[in-house]
Motif scaffolding. Structure first.
Motif, mmCIF file in Angstrom:
data_model
loop_
_atom_site.group_PDB
_atom_site.id
_atom_site.type_symbol
_atom_site.label_atom_id
_atom_site.label_comp_id
_atom_site.label_asym_id
_atom_site.label_seq_id
_atom_site.Cartn_x
_atom_site.Cartn_y
_atom_site.Cartn_z
ATOM 1 N N GLU A 172 49.033 -55.592 78.222
ATOM 2 C CA GLU A 172 48.278 -54.879 77.204
ATOM 3 C C GLU A 172 48.582 -53.389 77.251
ATOM 4 O O GLU A 172 49.135 -52.879 78.235
ATOM 5 C CB GLU A 172 46.775 -55.101 77.392
ATOM 6 C CG GLU A 172 46.322 -56.546 77.226
ATOM 7 C CD GLU A 172 44.830 -56.711 77.429
ATOM 8 O OE1 GLU A 172 44.146 -55.682 77.666
ATOM 9 O OE2 GLU A 172 44.344 -57.844 77.372
ATOM 10 N N THR A 173 48.184 -52.718 76.177
ATOM 11 C CA THR A 173 48.304 -51.270 76.082
ATOM 12 C C THR A 173 46.911 -50.661 76.204
ATOM 13 O O THR A 173 45.974 -51.109 75.532
ATOM 14 C CB THR A 173 48.920 -50.849 74.740
ATOM 15 O OG1 THR A 173 50.201 -51.464 74.609
ATOM 16 C CG2 THR A 173 49.069 -49.331 74.675
ATOM 17 N N HIS A 269 50.700 -48.708 79.664
ATOM 18 C CA HIS A 269 50.630 -50.164 79.537
ATOM 19 C C HIS A 269 50.469 -50.789 80.913
ATOM 20 O O HIS A 269 50.751 -50.166 81.935
ATOM 21 C CB HIS A 269 51.918 -50.722 78.913
ATOM 22 C CG HIS A 269 52.323 -50.053 77.644
ATOM 23 N ND1 HIS A 269 52.094 -50.595 76.403
ATOM 24 C CD2 HIS A 269 52.956 -48.869 77.410
ATOM 25 C CE1 HIS A 269 52.558 -49.787 75.469
ATOM 26 N NE2 HIS A 269 53.094 -48.731 76.061
ATOM 27 N N ARG A 271 52.047 -54.317 82.187
ATOM 28 C CA ARG A 271 52.836 -55.485 81.819
ATOM 29 C C ARG A 271 53.736 -55.887 82.987
ATOM 30 O O ARG A 271 54.209 -55.026 83.744
ATOM 31 C CB ARG A 271 53.718 -55.206 80.597
ATOM 32 C CG ARG A 271 52.953 -54.752 79.355
ATOM 33 C CD ARG A 271 53.895 -54.461 78.196
ATOM 34 N NE ARG A 271 53.165 -53.883 77.078
ATOM 35 C CZ ARG A 271 52.508 -54.583 76.164
ATOM 36 N NH1 ARG A 271 52.517 -55.907 76.245
ATOM 37 N NH2 ARG A 271 51.862 -53.987 75.179
#
Length: 515
Positions: A172-173, A269, A271
């Motif tokens: 996600e950001t 982010h 990730r």
């Protein structure tokens, strides 16, 4: 026919440069390129752990950090000898990334390796036994083809190597917009040669000095309002300047910023790629995992990726006796060891970031009361200081359960980093400068073990027993097999040590003697 290059490295940031150096030191032929025409000229990330000797001259030892709530000073935390008895470098060192990169690239140049600048990866093809990659030079529009045994993507969050192998980059950001500034200024309170963390409502500011003279990194966030727009930035994010955030900074900190050397904004982010390897292609650093900058773990994690991968690539390239299956298993251990650690780092930094930025009653109490008062109290205890330092410096990283580790019981186990012990100004890490397998014995060695080591061209080091070794969790007279990355592969005791050492390598299909 053997490819002209053993390893093609995409990206010349810290992870790519460290990978190139480690591979070169093990006799591996490398070619490294980067799309940038010149090394970075801004400070970007700051290194606070995994310190090397060369960095000491570049960095600044942080003597302490301060906690503030709005304009009120809440705590002063000494960082002197924070990691005492854990490492030869028991402190936090602040070093700008651009200085670090220039130092690494100079070392690479000194051994005759130069970064090919201004080139981007157009694509590559994995032929099974080799790869061919096409590089494009924007300056003149030319393309060149390179053939290599392996390709490693050290090319950041938008990795071309990751896209080529089709690895997913799930996560996600974060909503808050980060801003980073390299500034110079004056302030008796905040530009005092110490770190400063300032909590304000739902945001925070971090000041990390480079030196005592008012040169520092300033980090902060702009939290979106309820409709998703940034409070300070109704316009597009790329138009934000330092002048847009200056009023908020001046509101919460008593500082006089005299010069802004560099300013940038970005979305953070969290990730992790679903795989770090596809046959002859590997992902390292930000190409494989990105996370919140809380804790300053990004660059350190990437560098550890490079170190882990380097000795494994060198092994499969140098040892022609290895079967293809043995090579595959060894290279697969890179992903299994490093991806699990990356997942842990992402989880911990995400928790820390949400704690610092979340709205609500409990996060408010945590930031304004519990952290400023409870943390200094807990840091009076050695146990707490040790836990925090081990986490911040990534000494906590272990590979227990890896296919490359034997099983054992005890405080120190295979898969752990070798504990550092210093006795009478002599420490057991002084033997680890060379990238190679080693045997460590704390107590008395046996002639048959020495003979085995001589026959296998393995260095063996014996340290006279001392109670300090027992306190560190080491076993008297046991034989510690150390991997080239300084992690413990196996702990062997009893009358058949040499037979068990042979078994360790035989079951994994690789050898110690060079072909």
């Amino acid at each position: 026919m053997k490819p002209k290059t053993d390893v093609l490295i995409v990206g010349a940031g810290p992870t790519g440069l460290v990978l190139a150096l480690w591979l070169h030191h093990q006799g591996v032929n490398v070619h490294i390129f980067d799309q940038a025409e010149a090394p970075a000229k801004d400070s970007r990330a700051i290194i606070t752990a995994r310190i090397g000797e060369d960095l000491l001259a570049l960095g600044y030892k942080l003597p302490a950090t301060n906690l503030w709530v709005h304009t009120q000073h809440k705590a002063h935390i000494s960082l002197q000898d924070f990691g005492r008895k854990l490492t030869p470098y028991p402190f936090m060192l602040s070093a700008p990334q651009d200085d670090h990169e220039r130092m690494l690239e100079k070392r690479l140049n000194d051994v005759g390796i130069h970064v090919e600048r201004g080139s981007t990866l157009q694509g590559f093809v994995d032929h099974g036994s080799r790869i061919t990659a096409t590089l494009f030079r924007e300056a003149d529009g030319s393309s060149t083809t390179h053939e290599a045994s392996y390709i490693v993507g050290c090319d950041g969050a938008h990795s071309a190597v990751r896209h080529t192998i089709g690895a997913k980059f799930e996560g996600e950001t974060y909503k808050p917009l980060f801003y980073i500034a390299d500034v110079e200024g004056k302030s008796d309170k905040h530009f005092n040669g110490e770190g400063n963390v300032v909590f304000t409502d739902d945001t925070f500011n971090l000041i990390v000095p480079y030196n005592k003279a008012g040169h520092a990194r300033l980090v902060g966030i702009m939290v979106p309002d309820n409709d998703g727009h940034d409070r300070e930035s109704p316009e597009r994010e790329h138009e934000i300047t330092f002048e847009d955030v200056r009023p908020r900074i001046m509101q919460v900190m008593d500082i006089d910023i005299t010069k802004v050397n560099w300013f940038s904004t970005y979305r953070s982010h969290h990730r992790v790629a679903d795989r770090f390897r596809s046959n002859r292609a590997f992902l390292v650093g930000d190409a494989a995992h990105i996370h919140s900058p809380v804790g300053g773990q990004g660059m350190n994690t990437g560098i550890m990726d490079s170190i882990n991968l380097a000795w494994k690539l060198a092994t499969v390239l140098r040892q022609t006796k290895m079967t293809e299956e043995a090579k595959h298993r060894l290279l697969e251990s890179y992903e299994s060891e490093r991806r699990s650690f990356a997942m842990m780092i992402v989880k911990s930094t995400d928790t820390g970031f949400m704690t610092l930025t979340s709205k609500g009653f409990f996060p408010h109490i945590l930031r304004n009361w519990l952290i400023p008062y409870l943390v200094p109290l807990l840091l009076r205890f050695d146990f707490t200081r040790t836990r925090i330092f081990r986490g911040a410096s990534q000494l906590i990283c272990n590979y227990r359960g890896s296919s490359l580790c034997e099983t054992a019981q005890g405080t120190v186990q295979p898969g752990d980093r070798l504990p550092w012990v210093e006795i009478n100004e002599v420490d057991n890490f002084s033997t680890l400068r060379d990238v190679c397998w080693q045997l460590h014995i704390y107590g008395e060695s046996l002639p048959r073990v020495d003979k085995w080591a001589q026959e296998m061209s393995v260095r063996v080091f014996t340290f006279n027993w001392d109670d300090q070794y027992a306190k560190a969790g080491l076993i008297k007279d046991a034989v510690y097999l150390l991997r080239p990355d300084q992690y413990i592969a196996g702990i062997f005791e009893g009358p058949s040590v040499e037979a068990r050492l042979d078994e360790y390598f035989a079951t994994r299909g690789f050898y110690l003697d060079r072909d």
